[in-house]
Design a protein around this motif. Structure first.
Motif, mmCIF file in Angstrom:
data_model
loop_
_atom_site.group_PDB
_atom_site.id
_atom_site.type_symbol
_atom_site.label_atom_id
_atom_site.label_comp_id
_atom_site.label_asym_id
_atom_site.label_seq_id
_atom_site.Cartn_x
_atom_site.Cartn_y
_atom_site.Cartn_z
ATOM 1 N N ARG A 66 0.829 -1.210 0.000
ATOM 2 C CA ARG A 66 0.000 0.000 0.000
ATOM 3 C C ARG A 66 0.864 1.261 0.000
ATOM 4 O O ARG A 66 0.456 2.294 -0.520
ATOM 5 C CB ARG A 66 -0.959 -0.009 1.195
ATOM 6 N N SER A 67 2.046 1.163 0.575
ATOM 7 C CA SER A 67 2.957 2.307 0.540
ATOM 8 C C SER A 67 3.449 2.553 -0.879
ATOM 9 O O SER A 67 3.603 3.690 -1.306
ATOM 10 C CB SER A 67 4.167 2.075 1.453
ATOM 11 N N ILE A 68 3.699 1.463 -1.599
ATOM 12 C CA ILE A 68 4.138 1.619 -2.989
ATOM 13 C C ILE A 68 3.004 2.232 -3.818
ATOM 14 O O ILE A 68 3.229 3.063 -4.686
ATOM 15 C CB ILE A 68 4.556 0.255 -3.589
ATOM 16 N N ALA A 69 1.764 1.844 -3.485
ATOM 17 C CA ALA A 69 0.612 2.366 -4.221
ATOM 18 C C ALA A 69 0.312 3.817 -3.848
ATOM 19 O O ALA A 69 -0.403 4.512 -4.558
ATOM 20 C CB ALA A 69 -0.616 1.502 -3.939
ATOM 21 N N GLY A 70 0.834 4.251 -2.685
ATOM 22 C CA GLY A 70 0.543 5.611 -2.239
ATOM 23 C C GLY A 70 -0.691 5.685 -1.368
ATOM 24 O O GLY A 70 -1.186 6.772 -1.060
ATOM 25 N N LEU A 71 -1.206 4.533 -0.955
ATOM 26 C CA LEU A 71 -2.384 4.528 -0.090
ATOM 27 C C LEU A 71 -1.983 4.659 1.375
ATOM 28 O O LEU A 71 -2.814 4.863 2.239
ATOM 29 C CB LEU A 71 -3.184 3.239 -0.306
ATOM 30 N N THR A 94 7.801 8.793 -3.888
ATOM 31 C CA THR A 94 7.498 8.672 -2.457
ATOM 32 C C THR A 94 6.343 9.559 -2.020
ATOM 33 O O THR A 94 5.517 9.162 -1.202
ATOM 34 C CB THR A 94 8.741 9.028 -1.620
ATOM 35 N N HIS A 95 6.305 10.795 -2.565
ATOM 36 C CA HIS A 95 5.277 11.708 -2.066
ATOM 37 C C HIS A 95 4.216 12.050 -3.104
ATOM 38 O O HIS A 95 3.467 13.010 -2.943
ATOM 39 C CB HIS A 95 5.940 12.977 -1.526
ATOM 40 N N LEU A 96 4.145 11.246 -4.164
ATOM 41 C CA LEU A 96 3.101 11.488 -5.165
ATOM 42 C C LEU A 96 1.774 10.901 -4.679
ATOM 43 O O LEU A 96 1.752 9.960 -3.896
ATOM 44 C CB LEU A 96 3.478 10.820 -6.487
ATOM 45 N N SER A 97 0.666 11.471 -5.180
ATOM 46 C CA SER A 97 -0.626 10.894 -4.831
ATOM 47 C C SER A 97 -0.825 9.628 -5.670
ATOM 48 O O SER A 97 -0.208 9.473 -6.723
ATOM 49 C CB SER A 97 -1.747 11.888 -5.103
ATOM 50 N N PRO A 98 -1.678 8.702 -5.194
ATOM 51 C CA PRO A 98 -1.837 7.422 -5.880
ATOM 52 C C PRO A 98 -2.129 7.589 -7.372
ATOM 53 O O PRO A 98 -1.636 6.812 -8.192
ATOM 54 C CB PRO A 98 -3.041 6.788 -5.185
ATOM 55 N N ARG A 99 -2.901 8.603 -7.732
ATOM 56 C CA ARG A 99 -3.327 8.711 -9.133
ATOM 57 C C ARG A 99 -2.197 9.099 -10.061
ATOM 58 O O ARG A 99 -2.303 8.954 -11.271
ATOM 59 C CB ARG A 99 -4.500 9.686 -9.264
ATOM 60 N N ASN A 100 -1.095 9.609 -9.498
ATOM 61 C CA ASN A 100 0.013 10.022 -10.346
ATOM 62 C C ASN A 100 1.181 9.041 -10.346
ATOM 63 O O ASN A 100 2.259 9.336 -10.837
ATOM 64 C CB ASN A 100 0.512 11.400 -9.905
ATOM 65 N N ARG A 101 0.986 7.873 -9.742
ATOM 66 C CA ARG A 101 2.129 6.954 -9.588
ATOM 67 C C ARG A 101 2.293 5.969 -10.720
ATOM 68 O O ARG A 101 3.283 5.261 -10.792
ATOM 69 C CB ARG A 101 1.980 6.171 -8.283
ATOM 70 N N LEU A 121 -13.257 1.342 -2.301
ATOM 71 C CA LEU A 121 -13.692 1.843 -3.600
ATOM 72 C C LEU A 121 -12.952 3.133 -3.945
ATOM 73 O O LEU A 121 -12.531 3.348 -5.085
ATOM 74 C CB LEU A 121 -15.200 2.084 -3.613
ATOM 75 N N VAL A 122 -12.788 3.996 -2.945
ATOM 76 C CA VAL A 122 -12.076 5.251 -3.184
ATOM 77 C C VAL A 122 -10.610 4.967 -3.518
ATOM 78 O O VAL A 122 -10.050 5.534 -4.460
ATOM 79 C CB VAL A 122 -12.189 6.193 -1.958
ATOM 80 N N ASP A 123 -10.006 4.056 -2.748
ATOM 81 C CA ASP A 123 -8.618 3.659 -3.045
ATOM 82 C C ASP A 123 -8.497 3.198 -4.495
ATOM 83 O O ASP A 123 -7.605 3.627 -5.227
ATOM 84 C CB ASP A 123 -8.182 2.495 -2.134
ATOM 85 N N ALA A 124 -9.414 2.307 -4.884
ATOM 86 C CA ALA A 124 -9.350 1.741 -6.234
ATOM 87 C C ALA A 124 -9.511 2.842 -7.280
ATOM 88 O O ALA A 124 -8.768 2.901 -8.257
ATOM 89 C CB ALA A 124 -10.420 0.669 -6.399
ATOM 90 N N ALA A 125 -10.485 3.727 -7.056
ATOM 91 C CA ALA A 125 -10.738 4.783 -8.034
ATOM 92 C C ALA A 125 -9.546 5.731 -8.137
ATOM 93 O O ALA A 125 -9.156 6.152 -9.223
ATOM 94 C CB ALA A 125 -11.995 5.551 -7.644
ATOM 95 N N GLU A 126 -8.966 6.043 -6.987
ATOM 96 C CA GLU A 126 -7.815 6.964 -7.005
ATOM 97 C C GLU A 126 -6.632 6.356 -7.751
ATOM 98 O O GLU A 126 -5.923 7.042 -8.486
ATOM 99 C CB GLU A 126 -7.404 7.322 -5.580
ATOM 100 N N LEU A 127 -6.431 5.052 -7.555
ATOM 101 C CA LEU A 127 -5.327 4.397 -8.259
ATOM 102 C C LEU A 127 -5.572 4.373 -9.767
ATOM 103 O O LEU A 127 -4.641 4.273 -10.548
ATOM 104 C CB LEU A 127 -5.159 2.965 -7.747
ATOM 105 N N LEU A 128 -6.844 4.465 -10.142
ATOM 106 C CA LEU A 128 -7.163 4.471 -11.572
ATOM 107 C C LEU A 128 -7.187 5.888 -12.134
ATOM 108 O O LEU A 128 -7.636 6.113 -13.246
ATOM 109 C CB LEU A 128 -8.510 3.789 -11.806
ATOM 110 N N GLY A 129 -6.759 6.841 -11.311
ATOM 111 C CA GLY A 129 -6.589 8.186 -11.844
ATOM 112 C C GLY A 129 -7.679 9.175 -11.477
ATOM 113 O O GLY A 129 -7.683 10.297 -11.967
ATOM 114 N N ALA A 130 -8.620 8.782 -10.627
ATOM 115 C CA ALA A 130 -9.679 9.711 -10.245
ATOM 116 C C ALA A 130 -9.201 10.619 -9.118
ATOM 117 O O ALA A 130 -8.380 10.217 -8.299
ATOM 118 C CB ALA A 130 -10.914 8.936 -9.785
#
Lengths: 339, 268
Positions: free
Chosen positions: A47-52, A68-75, B163-172
Motif C-alpha cells: 500500500r505504501s508503494i501504491a501511495g495509499l 514517495t510523495h506522489l498521490s496514488p493517481r500520479n504513480r 472503492l475510493v482507493d481503487a478509483a484513485e489508483l485508476l486516476g480519479a
C-alpha cells in the motif's frame, strides 16, 4: 539496472513499527512476491508503494522517478485488491474503462475490448459484478488495473478468496498474462506454495523486516534462519545439542539444524543394509501417520525430539502407527542455521 | 418443510394484522356516519373529508410541514453526507466523536431541549425563537441519528474506503471518486434515511408545539387542535397524511429502483 527501488522505508503507527528499514530492488518484468504471515507488514509495504499509506522515512523509486510523495493517481501503478473492489454500479465494461475515462484516453473501446479478450471475459461485458463468480470478478479487477498499462502491478492477496481449483487456474493465467505483457509485478501472499509456483523472486517478511530474499529454490533449500525454515517448508528444526546427542557426533557446528521432511527416509527396524556413510541413523517410533493425498506424513518420536517425515504415497508401503523405525538423515541435506 | 413454511406465514400474517388494524380502524372511523354498538359502522359518509379539504388551515398546515421537512432534510443531506464520508474515509479515528454527537438527541427529552432552545435563542446574537427557523434547527438535530446511521452503514456496506482507493489508483481525484463510485452506490441508503426522517418529522409534535406553536401551525398542531372538536375529523387528517407519506415514499422508491439491474441495498 533496477526498475523498482525501495530505499530504507520505515513506517509506524503510534510507536509501533510496521515497516523497519525496508530496502529492495526489482528488475523490469520481474515477478516478485512479498511472503509472510498476516501482520508482518507485507500489505502495508504494498500500500505504501501504491501511495495509499504514507511512509515515515525512506524513498520509493519507479523507473528512476521518486514517487514517495506522489498521490496514488500520479504513480502509474495498478493494484488488485483482495476483495476486488469492483464498482458495483458499473458493468464489466464500465469497470475496465473507468481509469481510461478518468484519463480522458482515446480509443477506450478497443483497448477495453482487447483487455476483455486477454482475460477471457468475452460475453460478460454488460454484466454487473454481482452477477459474476469470484474468479470472474478477479479477472475484471485484474484487467481494470492492466488496461492502464501501469509501470508496476501490485497484487494484494488477489487469489485468497477463491477456492482451490479456480485458484490454481488463475495462478497459471496470472503468470501467463504477466509474462505476455512483461509487466513488473509485486504479489503479496501468506501462502508459501503460491509464492513458490509464481515468483521469480521471493522476499520473506517477518515483523516488518525482510528476512530473506532469493529465488524460490534458494529460499526453499537454504533458509537463513529458523523463521524462514519453519514458515517456508515445515522444516524439522533442532537445537545443535539435541542433534549431536541424537546422531552421536560432534563433527557439526552452528546453532540449529534444519532438515526438510521429504529428505528423511524411514526404514523399518530389523532391516540391515543401511547406508551409514552418507546418512545419520536415528531410532524412533511412529506416533502418527496422516495422508494428504499424494504424501504420507509421519510423526516420528525419538529420544530427544519429534520429527516430521514426508514420503510419497506408494501402494502398500505405509508404515503402521507404533512401528519401530530408523530415520535416515542425509548428511548433506542438513542445513546449519547460525541463529 | 411445508408445515414450517405455514408457521412462518401465520406469524407474518399476525404481524401484518397487528400493524394494519389500527389503520383500518382509523380509516373506517374517518368514513363513519353512525357507529355506536356494531363491529362495522352503521352508515358511511365522506363529509369529514369534505370538511377537511375545504379547510384552508389544513392546506396551510400541510404546506408548513412540507416546507420544514424539505428544508431540514435537504440541509441535513447536504451537510451530513460529505461530513460522514470524509470522516469515515479519511479520519477514521474521529468517527467515535461524530457517533457520540449524533446520538445526543436521544439523551435529551424534547421538553428539556425545547426550554433550553427558547432560552438560548430568544435573545443574544441569533433571535429565532418563535420562528420556523428554530424548528429547522431542532429538527436537524432530531433526524441526525437516522441520517448518520443510514449513511455510515451504506458507506460500510459498499466498502467505500476501498472503492475510493481503487478509483484513485485508476486516476480519479478524491471528488471524482466520491461522485462516480461512492455516491451512486449509497444513494439507496441515503434515500432510506431520508424517508425515515420525513416520516419522523411528519409526526413530530413536541418541538413544534413548544417552540413555535400556533404561529407556524404544522400538521400535528392542527391535528391536536382538531382532536378536541371531532374524532372523525382527526381520523380523516391522520388517513390523509398517511396517504401523503405513502405516495411520497412510493414515488421516490419507484423512481430510484426503476433500473432493473441497478444494485441496491434493498435488493441486498
Amino acid at each position: 539496472m533496477s526498475y523498482v527501488t525501495i530505499d530504507q522505508v520505515t513506517k509506524g503507527y503510534n510507536h509501533q513499527v510496521v515497516l523497519e528499514n525496508i530496502s529492495l530492488t526489482l528488475k523490469k518484468g520481474e515477478f516478485a512476491t512479498l511472503l509472510g504471515q498476516s501482520g508482518c507488514g507485507k500489505s502495508t509495504l504494498l500500500r505504501s508503494i501504491a501511495g495509499l499509506e504514507d511512509v515515515n522515512e525512506g524513498s520509493i523509486f519507479i523507473d528512476g522517478k521518486d514517487i514517495t510523495h506522489l498521490s496514488p493517481r500520479n504513480r502509474e501503478v495498478g493494484m488488485v485488491f483482495q476483495s476486488y473492489a469492483l464498482f458495483p454500479n458499473m458493468t464489466v465494461f464500465e469497470n475496465i474503462a473507468y481509469g481510461l475515462k478518468m484519463k480522458k484516453a482515446k480509443d477506450i473501446k478497443s483497448r477495453v475490448t482487447r483487455m476483455i479478450e486477454l482475460v477471457d471475459l468475452i460475453g460478460k461485458e454488460q454484466s454487473y459484478p454481482h452477477q459474476l463468480s469470484g474468479g470472474q470478478q478477479q479477472r475484471v479487477a485484474l484487467s481494470r488495473a492492466l488496461v492502464m498499462e501501469p509501470k508496476v502491478l501490485l497484487l494484494d492477496e488477489p487469489l485468497s478468496a477463491l477456492d482451490a481449483k479456480i485458484r490454481k487456474n488463475l495462478q497459471k493465467e496470472l503468470k501467463r498474462i504477466q509474462k505476455e505483457l512483461d509487466i513488473t509485478t509485486i504479489f503479496v501472499t501468506h501462502d508459501q506454495e503460491e509464492a513458490m509456483t509464481m515468483s521469480d523472486r521471493i522476499f520473506v517478511m517477518n515483523k516488518g523486516k525482510i528476512v530473506q530474499s532469493g529465488s524460490p529454490t534458494e529460499i526453499y533449500t537454504s533458509p537463513v534462519n529458523t523463521f524462514v525454515a519453519k514458515f517456508i517448508g515445515n522444516y524439522n528444526v533442532l537445537s545443535i545439542d539435541v542433534f549431536r546427542k541424537l546422531v552421536q557426533s560432534t563433527e557439526i557446528d552452528g546453532n540449529e539444524v534444519a532438515i526438510r521432511p521429504e529428505v528423511l527416509q524411514l526404514v523399518a527396524a530389523g532391516e540391515n543394509h543401511l547406508d551409514l556413510q552418507a546418512n545419520w541413523d536415528i531410532k524412533g517410533t511412529i506416533k502418527d501417520v496422516s495422508m494428504t493425498g499424494n504424501v504420507l506424513r509421519y510423526e516420528v518420536e525419538t529420544e530427544e525430539s519429534a520429527f516430521l517425515v514426508d514420503d510419497l504415497h506408494h501402494q502398500g508401503k505405509m508404515l503402521e502407527q507404533g512401528a519401530q523405525v530408523h530415520i535416515l538423515v542425509p548428511k548433506k541435506e542438513c542445513i546449519m542455521l547460525a541463529n | 418443510m411445508k408445515s414450517s413454511l405455514a408457521f412462518h406465514k401465520v406469524i407474518v400474517g399476525l404481524l401484518v394484522i397487528y400493524l394494519i388494524i389500527p389503520l383500518v380502524g382509523t380509516f373506517l372511523f374517518s368514513m363513519a356516519g353512525k357507529w355506536d354498538h356494531t363491529i362495522l359502522p352503521e352508515s358511511y359518509t365522506v363529509k369529514w373529508y369534505i370538511e377537511l379539504f375545504q379547510d384552508e388551515r389544513f392546506y396551510r398546515a400541510l404546506q408548513h410541514t412540507l416546507f420544514l421537512i424539505v428544508v431540514t432534510v435537504g440541509l441535513s443531506v447536504v451537510i451530513m453526507l460529505p461530513t460522514i464520508f470524509i470522516i469515515t474515509v479519511y479520519f477514521g479515528k474521529w468517527e467515535k466523536w461524530l457517533q457520540a454527537a449524533s446520538m445526543l438527541p436521544y439523551g435529551i427529552p424534547p421538553i428539556v431541549g425545547a426550554v433550553g432552545l427558547i432560552k438560548v435563542y430568544s435573545d443574544g446574537p441569533i433571535q429565532i425563537a418563535g420562528t420556523p427557523w428554530i424548528l429547522v434547527g431542532a429538527y436537524f438535530i432530531t433526524i441526525l441519528p437516522f441520517m448518520y446511521q443510514g449513511i455510515r452503514n451504506s458507506l460500510r456496506t459498499v466498502n467505500a474506503i476501498q472503492l475510493v482507493d481503487a478509483a484513485e489508483l485508476l486516476g480519479a481525484t478524491k471528488f471524482q471518486a466520491f461522485r462516480t463510485v461512492v455516491f451512486p452506490n449509497i444513494i439507496s441508503g441515503i434515500l432510506v434515511s431520508t424517508l425515515l426522517s420525513v416520516a419522523l418529522l411528519f409526526s413530530e409534535f413536541a418541538f413544534a408545539n413548544l417552540l413555535v406553536g400556533g404561529r407556524f401551525e404544522t400538521i400535528q398542531i392542527y391535528l391536536a387542535d382538531k382532536l378536541n372538536k371531532s374524532g372523525h375529523l382527526t381520523s380523516a387528517i391522520v388517513i390523509t397524511y398517511y396517504s401523503i407519506i405513502l405516495l411520497l415514499t412510493g414515488t421516490v422508491l419507484k423512481l430510484t429502483f426503476r433500473k432493473e439491474n441497478a444494485p441496491s441495498l434493498l435488493k441486498g
